[in-house]
Design an enzyme around this catalytic site. Sequence first.
Site, mmCIF file in Angstrom:
data_model
loop_
_atom_site.group_PDB
_atom_site.id
_atom_site.type_symbol
_atom_site.label_atom_id
_atom_site.label_comp_id
_atom_site.label_asym_id
_atom_site.label_seq_id
_atom_site.Cartn_x
_atom_site.Cartn_y
_atom_site.Cartn_z
ATOM 1 N N ARG A 1 -0.059 -4.757 1.714
ATOM 2 C CA ARG A 1 0.025 -4.891 3.170
ATOM 3 C C ARG A 1 1.410 -5.318 3.650
ATOM 4 O O ARG A 1 1.684 -5.328 4.858
ATOM 5 C CB ARG A 1 -1.006 -5.910 3.662
ATOM 6 C CG ARG A 1 -2.429 -5.490 3.435
ATOM 7 C CD ARG A 1 -3.361 -6.532 3.967
ATOM 8 N NE ARG A 1 -3.326 -6.590 5.413
ATOM 9 C CZ ARG A 1 -4.099 -5.883 6.215
ATOM 10 N NH1 ARG A 1 -4.978 -5.050 5.709
ATOM 11 N NH2 ARG A 1 -4.008 -6.009 7.521
ATOM 12 N N LYS B 1 1.010 -0.493 3.616
ATOM 13 C CA LYS B 1 -0.106 0.457 3.556
ATOM 14 C C LYS B 1 -0.886 0.498 4.862
ATOM 15 O O LYS B 1 -1.379 1.535 5.266
ATOM 16 C CB LYS B 1 -1.045 0.071 2.407
ATOM 17 C CG LYS B 1 -2.138 1.101 2.222
ATOM 18 C CD LYS B 1 -2.602 1.185 0.811
ATOM 19 C CE LYS B 1 -3.519 2.377 0.608
ATOM 20 N NZ LYS B 1 -2.798 3.651 0.624
ATOM 21 N N GLU C 1 8.792 8.949 0.743
ATOM 22 C CA GLU C 1 8.262 7.576 0.716
ATOM 23 C C GLU C 1 8.619 6.856 -0.575
ATOM 24 O O GLU C 1 9.002 5.692 -0.546
ATOM 25 C CB GLU C 1 6.726 7.589 0.793
ATOM 26 C CG GLU C 1 6.127 7.653 2.161
ATOM 27 C CD GLU C 1 4.601 7.644 2.116
ATOM 28 O OE1 GLU C 1 4.007 6.979 2.952
ATOM 29 O OE2 GLU C 1 4.000 8.317 1.245
ATOM 30 N N TRP D 1 5.167 -8.496 6.252
ATOM 31 C CA TRP D 1 5.908 -7.282 6.614
ATOM 32 C C TRP D 1 6.592 -7.650 7.924
ATOM 33 O O TRP D 1 5.933 -7.822 8.946
ATOM 34 C CB TRP D 1 4.948 -6.118 6.803
ATOM 35 C CG TRP D 1 5.598 -4.796 7.000
ATOM 36 C CD1 TRP D 1 5.965 -3.916 6.018
ATOM 37 C CD2 TRP D 1 5.938 -4.172 8.246
ATOM 38 N NE1 TRP D 1 6.521 -2.795 6.595
ATOM 39 C CE2 TRP D 1 6.520 -2.919 7.952
ATOM 40 C CE3 TRP D 1 5.829 -4.540 9.581
ATOM 41 C CZ2 TRP D 1 6.975 -2.042 8.932
ATOM 42 C CZ3 TRP D 1 6.281 -3.675 10.565
ATOM 43 C CH2 TRP D 1 6.849 -2.438 10.238
ATOM 44 N N CYS E 1 1.161 -7.329 6.772
ATOM 45 C CA CYS E 1 0.983 -8.751 6.553
ATOM 46 C C CYS E 1 -0.433 -8.983 6.011
ATOM 47 O O CYS E 1 -1.397 -8.439 6.532
ATOM 48 C CB CYS E 1 1.167 -9.614 7.787
ATOM 49 S SG CYS E 1 2.829 -9.591 8.440
HETATM 50 C C1 G6P Z 1 1.156 3.803 6.847
HETATM 51 C C2 G6P Z 1 1.133 4.034 5.348
HETATM 52 C C3 G6P Z 1 0.787 5.488 5.058
HETATM 53 C C4 G6P Z 1 -0.527 5.857 5.747
HETATM 54 C C5 G6P Z 1 -0.466 5.572 7.247
HETATM 55 C C6 G6P Z 1 -1.817 5.750 7.919
HETATM 56 O O1 G6P Z 1 2.213 4.488 7.413
HETATM 57 O O2 G6P Z 1 2.380 3.698 4.765
HETATM 58 O O3 G6P Z 1 0.642 5.676 3.662
HETATM 59 O O4 G6P Z 1 -0.794 7.210 5.523
HETATM 60 O O5 G6P Z 1 -0.079 4.217 7.447
HETATM 61 O O6 G6P Z 1 -2.734 4.838 7.382
HETATM 62 P P1 G6P Z 1 -4.282 4.966 7.551
HETATM 63 O O7 G6P Z 1 -4.846 3.734 6.913
HETATM 64 O O8 G6P Z 1 -4.553 5.019 9.027
HETATM 65 O O9 G6P Z 1 -4.710 6.199 6.886
#
Ligand code: G6P
Length: 605
Positions: A27, A600, A487, A74, A2
């Site tokens: 987001r 993300k 993904e 989201w 979000c």
């Molecule tokens: C989500 C995203 C991933 C990412 C993960 C960890 O699942 O879709 O792409 O790797 O979060 O995010 P961070 O910001 O903690 O690396």
Amino acid sequence: MCGIIGCVGTDETVPTLMDGLSNLEYRGYDSAGVAVQNGKGIATFKRSGKVAEVRKALPESPPSGTVGIGHTRWSTHGPPTDQNAHPHTDPESRVAVVHNGVIENYDTLRAELEATGNTFVSDTDTEVIPHLVAHYLDQGDDHETAFRRTLDRLDGSYAVAAIIDGDDTIYCARHGTPLVVGIGDGSYFLASDVPAFLERTSEVVYLEDGEIARIEPDGFSMMDVHGDPIETEIEHIDWDPKDTGKGAYDHYMLKEIDTQPTALKKTLEGRIEPETGTVSLDGLDPGHFEEFEQVDLVACGTSYHAALYGAKILQEAGIEAQAHRASEYGTSSQLVSESTLAIPVTQSGETADTLSAMADAAEAGATTVAVTNVMGSTVARQADETVFIRAGPEIGVAATKTFSSQVVTLLLLARRLAEDMDDGEPREDFDEVLAALDRLPDDIQHVLESSDARSVAHKHIDSDAFLFIGRHLAFPVAKEGALKFKEITYEHAESFTSGRLKHGPLALVTPSTPIFAVATGEVRSKTLTNATEAKSRGAPIVLVTDDCDANADLGDYHLEIPETHELLEGLLANVQLQLVSYYAANRLDREIDKPRNLAKSVTVE
Ligand code: G6P
């Protein structure tokens, strides 16, 4: 997860909100909306689907208000419908609210409000907020008091922003999910994340948990939950607004893959003393880690794979190190004490599972050193120390360049730890590692320019499943290759340590299960043997290695990487796999930068 945007004091409120929403779409992108205050009331426009749907829903001449809020969602409570899209209002549209997080006691609050005649129109937890504000306004509270009294009723996590009819102020607050105020020239912004308004200002103030801000056309002020003023500190964000754009690329993901050489130069810049090879990392000078005995890395998603890679580098240096999936950390029985160094690895610095694991470790006495990309992020504010990976903004939901920069940062940190910790055994061949690090940006550039990933990706695109194998340092790369592939292609992809293949997964292998074999390091010959076993059962083999000629008979397809130090081979192989995923997803016409159901930055546990 979000995205919230708000602006005050610009005469282009709706375009500013819409730009902010587009910049924040990584987001969440289930639904979106904006609400503006234009002197005649609050006008709200919202739609399910992407931000582009809201653009279509706007009238030809959007309202010209000077205060507004927006949101890209989201979904947590309720499906992505027009009704569940934010902003939410009270029945008379006196109050409009956007929210990121989860209100855990919303059903109690909703029942209480329904009992007094309030009617709800959405399935969301958020809708109780505007109803409550309106309820306190009806009791005679001024706007700020009504907002603060509402916050006092909420359990759970929130970043929340509200506008109230007849008031040119945004009231906002943070409790567990991020919120940042941008200070422009005569205008103010509010967002979940800096890229939302980076093209308008780089001067920011981060809200801490429990802080409330009033943003008005002539300034902003911060207070605590009792309304007592709080001093603010303005920070400058050192990101180039150009980096948040797509440039000439069709997708952020490809741009971010392609810019890895530049990102890595920044990761390395000034961190290795050329004469002595001494590593210095953001104030973590030699001797800093002398009192620690073991290292716990905690992370999610791609960052977990980088942590796994980092843990293996640390183990090679004689250090007791484990990578943990952050969401499982509190439930496992690992021993954490004052001699534990906990390293949360997180691109965004906002992943709720990772923050929670860090808090568990700190509670048990560990010292925390965050490895993150985002200045001002929650992890950077809460950890005892922070090392920034300096990869620049990453917008594509599928992480790419930040994996490379995380691994390199962990490699440098491993050197520091190996020198400081009692059990550490600094590598004797560190000169060779340094020389390979120096060449790494050029080696990646070579992969980018010479890769056959596109044609490999197009072959066997209709397969039943895609398997990725590797050993030791190639295993996190196989895991990352499979994650990236699933993904963004939505195809079934799995990873295994190559030795595990024969203990079960081989039953899956058919001519319709291509195997990407990452054959790097001293253990490569074993991976090659395991790939041969799979080939005998009919699987097409895509070999990712530095000597394709020597294995010409084994690989049906080859993705060659330059020869380098074995600690870095995995990074080059990973770039090849990133490209494979990208071109496969592109061929399948997927939403590469915004894959379905994902976000993300995941700010709920
Ligand atoms: C989500 C995203 C991933 C990412 C993960 C960890 O699942 O879709 O792409 O790797 O979060 O995010 P961070 O910001 O903690 O690396």
